[in-house]
Design an enzyme around this catalytic site. Sequence first.
Site, PDB file in Angstrom:
ATOM      1  N   HIS A 129       0.744  -1.406  -0.054  1.00  0.00           N
ATOM      2  CA  HIS A 129       0.307   0.806   0.404  1.00  0.00           C
ATOM      3  C   HIS A 129       0.585   0.886  -0.097  1.00  0.00           C
ATOM      4  CE1 HIS A 129      -3.527  -2.887   1.418  1.00  0.00           C
ATOM      5  NE2 HIS A 129      -3.206  -2.922   0.539  1.00  0.00           N
ATOM      6  N   CYS A 150       5.782  19.724 -12.660  1.00  0.00           N
ATOM      7  CA  CYS A 150       4.572  20.316 -14.045  1.00  0.00           C
ATOM      8  C   CYS A 150       3.535  21.058 -12.856  1.00  0.00           C
ATOM      9  CB  CYS A 150       4.314  18.887 -14.440  1.00  0.00           C
ATOM     10  SG  CYS A 150       2.560  18.316 -12.603  1.00  0.00           S
ATOM     11  N   THR A 200      -4.178  -8.135  11.122  1.00  0.00           N
ATOM     12  CA  THR A 200      -4.997  -7.240  10.034  1.00  0.00           C
ATOM     13  C   THR A 200      -6.259  -7.502  10.589  1.00  0.00           C
ATOM     14  OG1 THR A 200      -4.957  -7.312   7.800  1.00  0.00           O
ATOM     15  CG2 THR A 200      -4.161  -9.185   8.504  1.00  0.00           C
TER      16      THR A 200
HETATM   17  C1  BV8 Z   1      -7.908  -2.423  -5.759  1.00  0.00           C
HETATM   18  C2  BV8 Z   1      -3.428   3.856   2.572  1.00  0.00           C
HETATM   19  C3  BV8 Z   1      -9.370  -2.435  -7.591  1.00  0.00           C
HETATM   20  C4  BV8 Z   1      -3.360   4.266   2.270  1.00  0.00           C
HETATM   21  C5  BV8 Z   1      -4.412   0.746   2.671  1.00  0.00           C
HETATM   22  C6  BV8 Z   1     -14.645  -0.157  -5.263  1.00  0.00           C
HETATM   23  C7  BV8 Z   1     -13.455  -0.342  -6.457  1.00  0.00           C
HETATM   24  C8  BV8 Z   1     -12.197  -0.705  -6.364  1.00  0.00           C
HETATM   25  C9  BV8 Z   1     -11.886  -1.837  -4.842  1.00  0.00           C
HETATM   26  C10 BV8 Z   1     -12.803  -1.852  -4.518  1.00  0.00           C
HETATM   27  C11 BV8 Z   1     -14.334  -0.777  -4.689  1.00  0.00           C
HETATM   28  N1  BV8 Z   1     -14.876  -1.645  -3.033  1.00  0.00           N
HETATM   29  C12 BV8 Z   1     -14.110  -2.652  -2.596  1.00  0.00           C
HETATM   30  C13 BV8 Z   1     -13.229  -2.805  -3.258  1.00  0.00           C
HETATM   31  C14 BV8 Z   1     -12.066  -3.359  -2.282  1.00  0.00           C
HETATM   32  C15 BV8 Z   1     -11.281  -2.053  -1.682  1.00  0.00           C
HETATM   33  C16 BV8 Z   1     -11.549  -2.916  -0.190  1.00  0.00           C
HETATM   34  O1  BV8 Z   1     -10.568  -3.800  -0.320  1.00  0.00           O
HETATM   35  N2  BV8 Z   1     -12.401  -2.392   0.200  1.00  0.00           N
HETATM   36  C17 BV8 Z   1     -12.525  -3.180   1.594  1.00  0.00           C
HETATM   37  C18 BV8 Z   1     -12.613  -1.695   2.486  1.00  0.00           C
HETATM   38  C19 BV8 Z   1     -14.012  -3.704   1.422  1.00  0.00           C
HETATM   39  N3  BV8 Z   1      -9.902  -2.342  -1.987  1.00  0.00           N
HETATM   40  C20 BV8 Z   1      -9.226  -1.583  -2.740  1.00  0.00           C
HETATM   41  O2  BV8 Z   1     -10.171  -0.359  -3.065  1.00  0.00           O
HETATM   42  C21 BV8 Z   1      -7.820  -2.257  -2.924  1.00  0.00           C
HETATM   43  N4  BV8 Z   1      -7.691  -1.984  -4.579  1.00  0.00           N
HETATM   44  O3  BV8 Z   1      -8.854  -2.583  -5.537  1.00  0.00           O
HETATM   45  O4  BV8 Z   1      -8.044  -1.656  -6.714  1.00  0.00           O
HETATM   46  C22 BV8 Z   1      -8.511  -2.034  -8.896  1.00  0.00           C
HETATM   47  C23 BV8 Z   1      -7.608  -2.413  -9.471  1.00  0.00           C
HETATM   48  C24 BV8 Z   1      -7.641  -2.518 -11.225  1.00  0.00           C
HETATM   49  C25 BV8 Z   1      -7.712  -0.824 -11.159  1.00  0.00           C
HETATM   50  C26 BV8 Z   1      -8.504  -0.080 -10.261  1.00  0.00           C
HETATM   51  C27 BV8 Z   1      -8.522  -1.008  -8.963  1.00  0.00           C
HETATM   52  C28 BV8 Z   1      -6.688  -0.541  -2.819  1.00  0.00           C
HETATM   53  C29 BV8 Z   1      -6.473  -0.828  -0.999  1.00  0.00           C
HETATM   54  C30 BV8 Z   1      -5.648  -0.284  -0.359  1.00  0.00           C
HETATM   55  C31 BV8 Z   1      -6.022   1.271   1.168  1.00  0.00           C
HETATM   56  N5  BV8 Z   1      -5.096   1.297   1.372  1.00  0.00           N
HETATM   57  N6  BV8 Z   1      -4.020   2.117   2.725  1.00  0.00           N
HETATM   58  C32 BV8 Z   1      -3.722   5.016   3.683  1.00  0.00           C
HETATM   59  O5  BV8 Z   1      -2.910   3.880   4.532  1.00  0.00           O
HETATM   60  O6  BV8 Z   1      -3.916   6.398   4.116  1.00  0.00           O
HETATM   61  S1  BV8 Z   1      -5.619   0.504   3.437  1.00  0.00           S
HETATM   62  C33 BV8 Z   1      -4.977   0.435   4.961  1.00  0.00           C
HETATM   63  O7  BV8 Z   1      -5.780  -0.762   5.428  1.00  0.00           O
HETATM   64  C34 BV8 Z   1      -4.138   0.092   5.849  1.00  0.00           C
HETATM   65  O8  BV8 Z   1      -3.031   0.109   4.751  1.00  0.00           O
HETATM   66  C35 BV8 Z   1      -4.668  -0.548   6.400  1.00  0.00           C
HETATM   67  O9  BV8 Z   1      -3.149  -2.201   6.556  1.00  0.00           O
HETATM   68  C36 BV8 Z   1      -4.850  -2.127   5.765  1.00  0.00           C
HETATM   69  C37 BV8 Z   1      -6.034  -2.912   6.460  1.00  0.00           C
HETATM   70  O10 BV8 Z   1      -6.325  -2.349   7.469  1.00  0.00           O
HETATM   71  P1  BV8 Z   1      -5.913  -3.394   9.005  1.00  0.00           P
HETATM   72  O11 BV8 Z   1      -4.380  -3.380   8.542  1.00  0.00           O
HETATM   73  O12 BV8 Z   1      -6.174  -5.104   8.858  1.00  0.00           O
HETATM   74  O13 BV8 Z   1      -6.051  -2.549   9.424  1.00  0.00           O
HETATM   75  P2  BV8 Z   1      -6.997  -2.875  10.481  1.00  0.00           P
HETATM   76  O14 BV8 Z   1      -7.497  -1.437  11.546  1.00  0.00           O
HETATM   77  O15 BV8 Z   1      -8.378  -2.879   9.492  1.00  0.00           O
HETATM   78  O16 BV8 Z   1      -7.090  -3.823  11.453  1.00  0.00           O
HETATM   79  C38 BV8 Z   1      -6.052  -3.661  12.316  1.00  0.00           C
HETATM   80  C39 BV8 Z   1      -6.210  -5.637  12.741  1.00  0.00           C
HETATM   81  O17 BV8 Z   1      -4.646  -5.567  14.138  1.00  0.00           O
HETATM   82  C40 BV8 Z   1      -7.498  -5.655  14.187  1.00  0.00           C
HETATM   83  O18 BV8 Z   1      -7.779  -7.315  13.025  1.00  0.00           O
HETATM   84  C41 BV8 Z   1      -6.970  -5.311  15.283  1.00  0.00           C
HETATM   85  O19 BV8 Z   1      -8.028  -6.687  15.796  1.00  0.00           O
HETATM   86  C42 BV8 Z   1      -5.361  -5.797  15.262  1.00  0.00           C
HETATM   87  N7  BV8 Z   1      -4.345  -5.405  16.802  1.00  0.00           N
HETATM   88  C43 BV8 Z   1      -5.011  -4.571  17.180  1.00  0.00           C
HETATM   89  N8  BV8 Z   1      -4.146  -4.426  17.577  1.00  0.00           N
HETATM   90  C44 BV8 Z   1      -2.718  -5.078  17.526  1.00  0.00           C
HETATM   91  C45 BV8 Z   1      -3.791  -5.927  16.650  1.00  0.00           C
HETATM   92  N9  BV8 Z   1      -2.511  -7.623  16.015  1.00  0.00           N
HETATM   93  C46 BV8 Z   1      -1.752  -7.602  16.506  1.00  0.00           C
HETATM   94  N10 BV8 Z   1      -1.636  -7.140  17.772  1.00  0.00           N
HETATM   95  C47 BV8 Z   1      -1.697  -5.651  17.979  1.00  0.00           C
HETATM   96  N11 BV8 Z   1      -0.836  -5.676  19.110  1.00  0.00           N
END
Ligand code: BV8
Length: 234
Positions: free
Chosen positions: A103, A134, A172
């Site tokens: 990401h 640009c 994650t």
């Molecule tokens: C894509 C960077 C296709 C930015 C991030 C419409 C159009 C296109 C795609 C989609 C769409 N609708 C849905 C999608 C798919 C979409 C998606 O998956 N949406 C989800 C929400 C349903 N995906 C996309 O859009 C991706 N692109 O599909 O493109 C395409 C192909 C060709 C041409 C054009 C398009 C892009 C996804 C990337 C988004 N960017 N980050 C920024 O950071 O500002 S994602 C963001 O979420 C972060 O990177 C983060 O890492 C990631 C995942 O979240 P987690 O890391 O899991 O974090 P979260 O808070 O959720 O969970 C934390 C976990 O840790 C929990 O489980 C918790 O219990 C645990 N935890 C807490 N403490 C601890 C712990 N574990 C261990 N130890 C601890 N101490």
Amino acid sequence: MTVLTGSGLSAESGVPTFRDAQTGLWANFQPEELATPTAFRRNPRLVWEWYEWRRKLVAAAKPNPAHLALVELEQGVPRFTLVTQNVDGLHQRAGSREVIELHGNINRTKCFEEDRVVTDWPDTDEVPPRCPHCGGMLRPDVVWFEEALPETALTLALERSADCEVFLSIGTSTVVYPAAGLPFHARSRGATVVEINPSSTPLTKEADYVINGAAGLVLPELLRRWRGGKCSAR
Ligand code: BV8
């Protein structure tokens, strides 16, 4: 061994996870509302300032024992691959040598028009600043929702998930695709999948082993047992 990390890995460094409640001004926004090209086009100053706020948080953070344990695993496990969804660069600051950033990285900046990394730009009062080549707006070099992941990184991550014997999914929520598909891909190719997370996720019922705990406590303990020969790491 292939490892996938999410923002839970940086939680113990004081970096809020992606779904933690945001604080202050940002409490009124969901990350998904800000981390999109549409949001940036609609309000570039707001999105740029959100990333400035996060960059300062990340700069003040330090790698935690979970990051350091992964550095030791990388040095001791043959064919070790680290894939991260995190954009904070803490794996590299901890000493991990090869990090596949799915990401992007919040500490890199690129031109919104030319899509190329920019390392310095004129210091004006304009927010966001302008590309020196640009004149387009600058943006963080991260993958926003609805943007494609870097092809090379995703291809390599898929290959290393397909040919590993053990896949660790750490910190994650396993909801953001295509990254979230990696542990399932590894499992479909015969890998033993281990999830480390204090909470359950869509992977929990598919994983071979689930360790409900904080990465900063679990990983050092796993390493201690591995060093003592009580568990093998492949
Ligand atoms: C894509 C960077 C296709 C930015 C991030 C419409 C159009 C296109 C795609 C989609 C769409 N609708 C849905 C999608 C798919 C979409 C998606 O998956 N949406 C989800 C929400 C349903 N995906 C996309 O859009 C991706 N692109 O599909 O493109 C395409 C192909 C060709 C041409 C054009 C398009 C892009 C996804 C990337 C988004 N960017 N980050 C920024 O950071 O500002 S994602 C963001 O979420 C972060 O990177 C983060 O890492 C990631 C995942 O979240 P987690 O890391 O899991 O974090 P979260 O808070 O959720 O969970 C934390 C976990 O840790 C929990 O489980 C918790 O219990 C645990 N935890 C807490 N403490 C601890 C712990 N574990 C261990 N130890 C601890 N101490």
